[in-house]
Design a protein around this motif. Structure first.
Motif, short mmCIF file in Angstrom:
data_model
loop_
_atom_site.label_atom_id
_atom_site.label_comp_id
_atom_site.label_asym_id
_atom_site.label_seq_id
_atom_site.Cartn_x
_atom_site.Cartn_y
_atom_site.Cartn_z
N ASN A 54 9.84 6.89 -3.53
CA ASN A 54 8.86 5.88 -3.90
C ASN A 54 7.76 6.48 -4.77
N PRO A 55 7.33 5.71 -5.77
CA PRO A 55 6.28 6.20 -6.65
C PRO A 55 4.91 6.17 -5.98
N SER A 56 4.02 6.98 -6.50
CA SER A 56 2.63 7.02 -6.06
C SER A 56 1.81 6.19 -7.03
N ALA A 81 8.34 0.02 -5.37
CA ALA A 81 7.92 -0.71 -6.57
C ALA A 81 7.86 -2.22 -6.34
N ARG A 82 8.57 -2.72 -5.36
CA ARG A 82 8.63 -4.17 -5.11
C ARG A 82 7.57 -4.68 -4.14
N ALA A 119 0.39 -4.63 0.02
CA ALA A 119 -0.28 -3.34 -0.14
C ALA A 119 -1.67 -3.38 0.48
N LEU A 120 -2.40 -4.46 0.24
CA LEU A 120 -3.75 -4.59 0.79
C LEU A 120 -3.73 -4.68 2.31
N ALA A 144 1.89 -11.01 -7.09
CA ALA A 144 1.66 -9.84 -7.93
C ALA A 144 2.23 -8.59 -7.29
N LEU A 145 2.85 -7.76 -8.09
CA LEU A 145 3.31 -6.48 -7.59
C LEU A 145 2.14 -5.51 -7.63
N ALA A 146 1.98 -4.73 -6.59
CA ALA A 146 0.86 -3.78 -6.52
C ALA A 146 0.87 -2.86 -7.72
N MET A 147 2.05 -2.44 -8.16
CA MET A 147 2.18 -1.53 -9.30
C MET A 147 1.51 -2.06 -10.56
#
Length: 171
Positions: A2-4, A20-21, A27-28, A63-66
């Motif tokens: 997973n990306p940072s 990414a999804r 995320a919040l 919305a995606l967090a990314m």
């Protein structure tokens, strides 16, 4: 792997390692421990998940967090300043702009963003002149807040709270 990503939430830089999804809402709530933003419909239809990004309101469930790396995200928890409620938060209390309270964080964030949009001259579907006239009529207010639902029906208090803040800060 997973990306940072780095999110600027309520004035604090937060680094997350997430898929990414993952939605900004998840995320919040699930990764940053900010439960004020609510999950209502998960389809962008109710507005319970409304947050401010760079001062504009968005439905965080869509919305995606990314997508929001490096942008300024403000949740209901970030509206207060050093323990002093934001004027919109205080007005909601004074006008009983809530019953169960579930939609209240989204309503408040949306109202803050909506007033900014209105003051900048952004038109709505009911704006006759094509740009905001400076008068926040009941029809304008209803249209501009139509993306936020209150299942308890506290709309009278919500509108009164928004009008109070608009009048208190009107140029």
């Amino acid at each position: 792997m997973n990306p940072s990503i780095s999110l600027n939430v309520n004035g604090l830089k937060r680094v997350l390692v997430i898929e990414a999804r993952v939605s900004l809402l998840d995320a919040l709530r699930d990764h940053l421990g900010l439960p004020g933003t609510k999950k209502g419909c998960a389809q962008g239809a109710c507005g319970a998940c409304t947050v401010l990004v760079d001062g504009e309101r968005i439905n965080s469930c869509l919305a995606l967090a990314m997508q929001y790396e490096g942008r300024e995200i403000v949740t209901i928890e970030g509206l207060a300043d050093s323990g002093v409620l934001h004027p919109m938060q205080q007005a909601f209390i004074e006008h009983d702009g809530f019953q169960c309270g579930y939609c209240t964080p989204g309503q408040i964030c949306s109202a803050v963003g909506m007033l900014s949009e209105f003051r900048s001259g952004a038109p709505s579907a009911v704006t006759e002149t094509g740009a905001a006239s400076g008068e926040l009529t009941d029809a304008e207010l209803r249209e501009r807040m139509s993306g936020n639902l209150c299942r308890c029906g506290a709309y009278v208090g919500i509108r009164e709270a928004i009008q109070q803040v608009y009048g208190a800060t009107k140029p």
